[in-house]
Design an enzyme around this catalytic site. Structure first.
Site, PDB file in Angstrom:
ATOM      1  CE1 TYR A  97       2.687  -7.475   4.443  1.00  0.00           C
ATOM      2  CE2 TYR A  97       4.144  -6.648   6.168  1.00  0.00           C
ATOM      3  CZ  TYR A  97       3.749  -6.680   4.842  1.00  0.00           C
ATOM      4  OH  TYR A  97       4.413  -5.924   3.911  1.00  0.00           O
ATOM      5  CD  GLU A 113       4.206  -7.460   0.858  1.00  0.00           C
ATOM      6  OE1 GLU A 113       3.683  -6.514   1.468  1.00  0.00           O
ATOM      7  OE2 GLU A 113       4.085  -7.619  -0.380  1.00  0.00           O
TER       8      GLU A 113
END
Length: 405
Positions: free
Chosen positions: A150, A237
């Site tokens: 992530y 993101e």
């Protein structure tokens, strides 16, 4: 305050004892930043050297079939992704009953699947019950992803600059992981003047536990920061940021938001805005520089100033009703803006009463009053209307209302 309470009681009474409903944002919440589709974000990142899975945006089943044949690779399969501006697509459900907004299918099945997805409405945990329309699909090459991470860059209020949030475990909800294993979350503040340094990029690559070259991974992370800084992102993101079997880092799925205040210098980016994914009322409000957010209540509100608007919504709820919207006309609204505001409010079928609460400072009460009168003539207000004016030119405003008939 007493006058406002009285106005709110009148608005509540106009509903004849309507139910107490807590104000909740509808599925179409206001977008204060530009949000682009996944395929658009991938194309943008590629310009800065970020690797993304090869993909083709498609709007018809024929385009899907052609793209699938081109991108099938050795596996004979492709990934077909719904393009909606909301997360949770993989676990979403179409209103038609089809489960999943993201599918991995053989090339021969891509066209048939697309016919069940295009033109349909996808409901995810982020869209609300109404869902969002799927007008495009991204057909992407299926990569052999062996290590998912992530990576995100956000604006941090405390440090007044960018902050990178990363984790060696990706592909799942970072919020859940942060709650159960906060020690796994990497946080790094970035100096705006220096940007992401080579040392920081290498430190991040090491923390992400990449199996390939640290230098190559650091270059990809630096490229992602370049996207963030040079395109005026408010958020970037990547989930997952993943390695392939050949140990190369790919931005397998990314979400990018851009600062509305930068529209004047990012015109090419802002031309990508997809109004079909937004609340049409908010699109209309934006054209007239009105701040509007649709809610689930039954009293339409028009107020000047965000603070007064929030207080008005609270007091409406206190007196047994529920606001249908947040609408701030600002401190410099024209008569035309007031008329357009009323058009938006009265177009909402849930609205059973209208409450106007104006405290005139820069905003003049007579301008509001003239706008209300003209709006009533143009749109034909068919629900109870309660107006509370106070401040600059209040006497003139009250006189206009009295003479309006």
């Amino acid at each position: 305050a007493q006058m406002l309470r009285h106005a709110s009681v009148l608005a509540g009474a106009a509903l004849r004892g309507g139910p107490r409903v807590a104000p909740e944002l509808s599925q179409l919440t206001q977008i204060r930043h530009l949000n682009v589709h996944e395929y658009q974000g991938a194309e943008l990142m590629a310009k800065y050297g970020v690797r993304a899975p090869p993909g083709i945006a498609c709007h018809t089943p024929d385009e899907v079939a052609a793209a699938a044949a081109k991108l099938s690779g050795a596996s004979g399969e492709v990934v077909v992704k719904s393009q909606v501006l909301a997360g949770g697509r993989g676990l979403g459900t179409f209103t038609s009953g089809l489960v999943g907004g993201v599918h991995i299918v053989p090339v021969s099945e891509a066209r048939g699947l697309s016919e069940k997805m295009l033109g349909q409405t996808l409901v995810t945990k982020q869209t609300g019950a109404g869902g969002k329309p799927v007008n495009a699909l991204l057909v992407a090459e299926k990569l052999n992803l062996v290590n998912e991470m992530y990576f995100a860059i956000l604006l941090d209020r405390q440090s007044a600059g960018p902050m990178i949030i990363a984790c060696s475990e990706g592909g799942t909800s970072i919020e859940d992981l942060a709650e159960t294993h906060p020690e796994k979350i990497i946080k790094m503040k970035i100096d705006l003047d220096k940007g992401l340094t080579k040392k920081q990029a290498l430190e991040l690559a090491s923390g992400l536990q990449v199996s390939g070259s640290l230098d190559d991974a650091a270059e990809q992370l630096t490229a992602l920061y370049e996207v963030f800084s040079k395109t005026d992102c408010t958020m970037l993101e990547v989930n997952p940021l993943a390695e392939t079997g050949t140990h190369l880092l790919y931005a397998a799925d990314a979400k990018l938001n851009f600062d509305d205040n930068a529209e004047y210098r990012q015109k090419e980016l802002f031309a990508l805005r997809d109004h079909a994914q937004e609340d049409p009322r908010e699109v209309a409000a934006g054209k007239f520089d009105l701040n509007y957010i649709g809610l689930d209540g039954n009293i339409g509100c028009m107020v000047n100033g965000a603070g007064l608007a929030m207080a008005t919504m609270d007091i409406i709820s206190l007196h047994g009703a529920s606001p249908a919207n947040f609408l701030d006309v600002g401190g410099n609204a024209s008569e035309e803006q007031v008329v357009e505001a009323f058009k938006i409010l009265t177009a909402d079928p849930k609205v059973k009463a209208l409450l106007v609460n104006i405290f005139g400072g820069i905003m003049k009460c007579d301008v509001i009053a003239s706008g209300i009168v003209n709006a009533a003539k143009q749109v034909g207000i068919k629900v109870p209307l309660i107006v509370r004016l106070e401040g600059t030119n209040v006497e003139a405003g009250e006189e206009i209302l009295k003479k309006s008939g």
